[in-house]
Write an enzyme that holds these catalytic residues in place. Sequence first.
Site, PDB file in Angstrom:
ATOM      1  N   GLU A 112      34.472   1.527  12.342  1.00  0.00           N
ATOM      2  CA  GLU A 112      34.647   0.181  12.869  1.00  0.00           C
ATOM      3  C   GLU A 112      35.957   0.007  13.629  1.00  0.00           C
ATOM      4  O   GLU A 112      36.020  -0.693  14.636  1.00  0.00           O
ATOM      5  CB  GLU A 112      34.560  -0.839  11.729  1.00  0.00           C
ATOM      6  CG  GLU A 112      33.187  -0.926  11.055  1.00  0.00           C
ATOM      7  CD  GLU A 112      32.931   0.175  10.028  1.00  0.00           C
ATOM      8  OE1 GLU A 112      33.823   1.020   9.785  1.00  0.00           O
ATOM      9  OE2 GLU A 112      31.811   0.195   9.462  1.00  0.00           O
ATOM     10  N   HIS A 135      30.151  -8.794   0.932  1.00  0.00           N
ATOM     11  CA  HIS A 135      29.036  -8.675   1.875  1.00  0.00           C
ATOM     12  C   HIS A 135      28.522 -10.035   2.313  1.00  0.00           C
ATOM     13  O   HIS A 135      27.348 -10.182   2.649  1.00  0.00           O
ATOM     14  CB  HIS A 135      27.894  -7.860   1.246  1.00  0.00           C
ATOM     15  CG  HIS A 135      28.037  -6.385   1.468  1.00  0.00           C
ATOM     16  ND1 HIS A 135      29.186  -5.689   1.186  1.00  0.00           N
ATOM     17  CD2 HIS A 135      27.168  -5.462   1.969  1.00  0.00           C
ATOM     18  CE1 HIS A 135      29.008  -4.403   1.489  1.00  0.00           C
ATOM     19  NE2 HIS A 135      27.806  -4.241   1.964  1.00  0.00           N
TER      20      HIS A 135
HETATM   21  C1  LIG Z   1      33.212   0.170   6.232  1.00  0.00           C
HETATM   22  C2  LIG Z   1      31.751   0.087   6.040  1.00  0.00           C
HETATM   23  N1  LIG Z   1      30.942   0.222   7.100  1.00  0.00           N
HETATM   24  C3  LIG Z   1      29.609   0.152   6.963  1.00  0.00           C
HETATM   25  C4  LIG Z   1      29.059  -0.063   5.737  1.00  0.00           C
HETATM   26  C5  LIG Z   1      27.553  -0.195   5.596  1.00  0.00           C
HETATM   27  N2  LIG Z   1      26.990   0.882   4.844  1.00  0.00           N
HETATM   28  C6  LIG Z   1      26.708   0.768   3.547  1.00  0.00           C
HETATM   29  S1  LIG Z   1      26.123   2.178   2.892  1.00  0.00           S
HETATM   30  C7  LIG Z   1      26.236   2.968   4.374  1.00  0.00           C
HETATM   31  C8  LIG Z   1      25.815   4.401   4.504  1.00  0.00           C
HETATM   32  C9  LIG Z   1      26.582   5.242   3.573  1.00  0.00           C
HETATM   33  O1  LIG Z   1      26.165   6.556   3.668  1.00  0.00           O
HETATM   34  P1  LIG Z   1      26.821   7.652   2.747  1.00  0.00           P
HETATM   35  O2  LIG Z   1      28.290   7.499   2.738  1.00  0.00           O
HETATM   36  O3  LIG Z   1      26.312   8.962   3.232  1.00  0.00           O
HETATM   37  O4  LIG Z   1      26.322   7.333   1.295  1.00  0.00           O
HETATM   38  P2  LIG Z   1      24.819   7.307   0.782  1.00  0.00           P
HETATM   39  O5  LIG Z   1      24.325   5.928   0.976  1.00  0.00           O
HETATM   40  O6  LIG Z   1      24.057   8.314   1.567  1.00  0.00           O
HETATM   41  O7  LIG Z   1      24.903   7.651  -0.660  1.00  0.00           O
HETATM   42  C10 LIG Z   1      26.732   2.134   5.349  1.00  0.00           C
HETATM   43  C11 LIG Z   1      26.949   2.527   6.749  1.00  0.00           C
HETATM   44  C12 LIG Z   1      29.937  -0.215   4.647  1.00  0.00           C
HETATM   45  N3  LIG Z   1      29.505  -0.454   3.412  1.00  0.00           N
HETATM   46  N4  LIG Z   1      31.278  -0.122   4.823  1.00  0.00           N
END
Ligand SMILES: Cc1ncc(C[n+]2csc(CCOP(=O)(O)OP(=O)(O)O)c2C)c(N)n1
Lengths: 323, 323, 343, 343
Positions: free
Chosen positions: D59, D129
């Site tokens: 971001e 959120h």
């Molecule tokens: C700073 C931020 N940007 C975007 C998000 C939205 N978001 C929540 S979970 C996620 C994906 C996370 O993927 P990963 O780190 O691979 O974990 P997984 O869900 O696969 O366990 C995103 C982009 C967030 N929570 N925080």
Amino acid sequence: MITPEQHIRLYKEMLRIRCAEAALAERYKQQEMRTPTHFGLGQEAVPVGVCAALTKEDVAYSHHRSHNHYLAKGGSVYRLAAELFGRKTGCSGGRGGSVHLTDRESGFIASSAILAECVAMATGSALSFAMDASDRIAVAFFGDAVAEEGAFYECLGYAALKKLPVLFVCENNGYATESPLSIRQPEGASIHGRVASFQIPTRNIDGNDVAEVYLTALEVVDEMRRKPGPVFMECRTYRWLEHVGPFFDHELKRTYRTKEEVEEWMAHCPVKRHGAYLLENGHATGEQLSTWETETRKSIEDDIERAYQDPWPDVQTLMDKVY
Amino acid sequence: MITPEQHIRLYKEMLRIRCAEAALAERYKQQEMRTPTHFGLGQEAVPVGVCAALTKEDVAYSHHRSHNHYLAKGGSVYRLAAELFGRKTGCSGGRGGSVHLTDRESGFIASSAILAECVAMATGSALSFAMDASDRIAVAFFGDAVAEEGAFYECLGYAALKKLPVLFVCENNGYATESPLSIRQPEGASIHGRVASFQIPTRNIDGNDVAEVYLTALEVVDEMRRKPGPVFMECRTYRWLEHVGPFFDHELKRTYRTKEEVEEWMAHCPVKRHGAYLLENGHATGEQLSTWETETRKSIEDDIERAYQDPWPDVQTLMDKVY
Amino acid sequence: MRIIKYNEAISEATVEAMTRDPSIFLTGHAAAYPSGLFGTTARAAETFPGRVFDCPSMENAFAGIAVGAAAMGKRPVFVLPRADFMFLAFDNLLNLACKWHYMYDGNAGRVPIVIRAAVGKGWGQGATHSQCPHAPLAHFPGLTVALPSTPADAKGLLLNAYTNNHPVIFFEHRSLFGTEGEVPEQMDPIPFGKARIAREGTDLTIVATSLMTLEATIAADELAKQGISIEVIDPRTVRPLDEETILASVAKTGRLIVADCSWEMCGFSSEVAGLIAEKGFHSLKAPVRRIALANCPAPVSLPLETAFYPKASTLAQAALRLLNKDEQDLAGIDRVDYFKGPY
Amino acid sequence: MRIIKYNEAISEATVEAMTRDPSIFLTGHAAAYPSGLFGTTARAAETFPGRVFDCPSMENAFAGIAVGAAAMGKRPVFVLPRADFMFLAFDNLLNLACKWHYMYDGNAGRVPIVIRAAVGKGWGQGATHSQCPHAPLAHFPGLTVALPSTPADAKGLLLNAYTNNHPVIFFEHRSLFGTEGEVPEQMDPIPFGKARIAREGTDLTIVATSLMTLEATIAADELAKQGISIEVIDPRTVRPLDEETILASVAKTGRLIVADCSWEMCGFSSEVAGLIAEKGFHSLKAPVRRIALANCPAPVSLPLETAFYPKASTLAQAALRLLNKDEQDLAGIDRVDYFKGPY
Ligand SMILES: Cc1ncc(C[n+]2csc(CCOP(=O)(O)OP(=O)(O)O)c2C)c(N)n1
Ligand SMILES: Cc1ncc(C[n+]2csc(CCOP(=O)(O)OP(=O)(O)O)c2C)c(N)n1
Ligand SMILES: [Mg+2]
Ligand SMILES: [Mg+2]
């Protein structure tokens, strides 16, 4: 290979920047340029070598220590001086100050004072070029402290992922304000090594050798135009003056680095060094060198004085360009 | 070497977490747990293997997909379920929801929903341990998307610079919500490769093999206690359910990954796999496995039902703990 | 009583608190150098070398690191040479630190962190090196936001910050570091949410933050010569806000100017004006006047910069108008900026 | 007239603008998936596959990348599934994008970027959120901050954002995506800084943002049954703020409630209350009433969450009180939250 004419051009450009910064630093002491200023003395070879390999259509961004980059990309001493004096003829109308320069015509889009912003901006311009399938290149000039900022790595990842034509140029001068690299970055983890782990081609060169910088830049720029993708250049160099302001550190009794260290680096002055190269190779005579210097100084003094005589912006314009 | 008892303990702990998540996901469908929830089915081996190598004094942090980590570090199913139901007996009093869990007593300090915050928190706790010359270790559990966030690299640099006892555990499940790794991170630039460029020791292991995870964790934790410094473990694994919510993607006609891919990974189920290992090596009988499962399920159903029956927080407490 | 400077008071509070509480440590760019945050960290660095150390440029992560250290019982103090760099730390401050105690229902422990940052004008700092984001931060429940305007307040509030159990943002104004004032040798912490009546008066109330308190006092002194009695209130902390003291003053004077060192929109001057509109309406004899930065980024050029910042004469003029008196030429009362470059 | 949903209106504006202007591109997490920002990017993604693409989780840098692309003539649209992630981008938004035009005196070109983000409550989104940081952003000169509350406004304001020459922050409320309203097939952009009078009235003015406009309208409908005439004003953009329309309404009604979807302190409700205290003082017949989120982080647990958010009955009750009428049991008027998990 570099032709004699090119060698001379590189030299003259370094000389112009050196004389401009030295003269501005001198004037700065009069306390009439009310803008915190990070002078670039000692670091001329990087911007000159890199910018000589670019076209006007290529764009550049810089950080707080931005005069060298602004000038090398094509900015005028006159408008820089006017900016420092806060005059309305300044490149940013006197509003931006030393850390917020621009000269769109020559492709110097912006410098900004917050670490790593310039890296993101250059990456963004490269994204634009890539989307248009243009062969333009965007360059970010910045210092070693940027390798501590997260945004830097976000940009590396993005540029590598999207194969963006962005040239990252890090002037590693070993210090961030008073802090040496060793207390800021992990031992053995070179900046270029970290960048390489993103699968970005890197070069690690002597940033005080303008010929090496230029040749490297030529090569990577050529590569980038043929096959877009980011490249990272780490250039080892050194700043002569204090972090912000016109003095040598020892004049102010600052002890974070020794006078000896500064003098050793001054002995590797990129301008003198390239002058010596011109003499040795018969590209120029001692007389020519000194004439060029005299002429350059004179023209710079004229520019600065002309800027000084320029008017302030009218107070009525305070709210202009507010939307 | 892992003793038979330890193997059994690892198995039972995975079983507990698997059954808990499966049961919670089932209850979730009733729409009475009003909190966006990222289930951890399929990824049990990493938290179980790592936490088995820690003591209660070591602390752990986690991201949005945090139930597994909370449970493996010692959190109770009952208080987790109560949190999801929004009950006042929830581990965070019902205030935090699925993504904001805590259980200080067992050393699970906090999970938080914003990517990379858990990495910074663990690094900070490790800083505290280092300043006190304690031999405690802080662990951050997170996913592959965190390698896109700048804060991650800031923490890597800091932990390496200060030689902090922080264990970074990345569960690389190949996806961030619906985005596969390939459209998010540069080709060929592995996460562990990038981390290694910070001079941090790294391991790249099969995250669905609880024995491998446990042995690796034992080894690095031992190293870290003897000679403080960060270590990074990349564990390849896979999530079975949709990113957020209790369904399989194909049940909702999501197409970002194929049913075949999911099934292939399900065939490498860490729980089944370790069960088979116990059988093969005579550490347990088939009958034992099924008794354990029955008992576990029962006790979990009891926990969930007990949580469900718990009272809401009193509306009068809305402003409690406001300072 | 003993007279010391604002930066000395800050230094003193830091050393005293660190002496008493070994869990405090202090870090930030240049924190361990004599130049650290206008000299306010130098004595602490000498006295507690292991507990005052430099920090790489990583504003975002360090705010989260501070939370993680605080959760283990430390009291991290993070210093920023410019508050403008704090935007990079907003995520961990606003999504984590300030919500910690509430969001985990108190079960995750406490995170007593202090973020100290220099704010404000001086020597053409310009658009990105002069901002004071106290209002955007104060918008969020769970943060304490303090802006001391005198050496004594700086010391007392900081002593409180260093012993408080929750995150505190502490803004130190560039133009105040060199100002002097009475500071007792032994000082108790000053509680948050307790305004200081900088000057008593009966005709009009000026509520002013940070440097603007000084400007308000100059304006009040000048107007006193003309028999106009101004009450100057320094809220000390924007969050929590001492509504009572402000309301009581307006109940007495019936007239209010709010002078802030940031912008008007969704800023502190609107907050206090709104407070009066809601809870002090019946005391008001005239419209409230909000005085803030000009509605544009801070320009560097001297004449523009001068016009950009409100000052004593701006306040005095506004007071005259509110009291239906004629405007006067008051430019003479404005302080001369003593700042020298390059900082 | 044609009736469509809020998210359809947003999708439509996006496709229309991208059809007209090839310099627009759109990115952000999941932007290229059907789930992208509540389905508002799906049609654009199908129609312009090369110009709608996913973005890694970065971001902070992406806000700066958007500036650099915009400086080269692009019109980047950056979408965030939650506005809470935007804190990470505050540096490039507040230190760079919003200052660009002024700070370089117009010489560095323009940076027309649009940041769209979902805000607000639903299904226990919780403390990190659900936030809507329009007030902290609106504090800074150079940013436009829009919060459409109807499908037509969403389309018209977004059309304007997509053709505007400066950075625009656009907040889309989770609880509004599914709401319906009249939207002409052909629509002109709606200018920024022009409030919408959602309902005319004579007894009391409610200025309300985003979802609160809906709540205010429900309250007004209910009170109309009792012969009480409420004017509801939706400012549409917080910055620039249409002071004139608000002042004119209060000049007519003499009474004001400001209902906002974020907190009170240094928030939008204080801004408007402050505005009236300064410029509408002489019209006011009663104290202004600010209605905002409870002064704590957003809790998840249903009864707490229900108490945390103000709603139609809260507004109606406040209006009755301001008009010196007896309180009534109005809980029946509140909308039932139609949200389903897991989102
Ligand atoms: C700073 C931020 N940007 C975007 C998000 C939205 N978001 C929540 S979970 C996620 C994906 C996370 O993927 P990963 O780190 O691979 O974990 P997984 O869900 O696969 O366990 C995103 C982009 C967030 N929570 N925080
Ligand atoms: C985000 C951010 N943090 C801190 C600063 C304060 N700061 C200004 S210059 C500087 C050091 C920069 O060092 P380097 O990048 O090596 O460049 P150099 O000054 O050596 O040319 C710092 C920390 C800043 N401008 N931005
Ligand atoms: Mg440097
Ligand atoms: Mg993942």
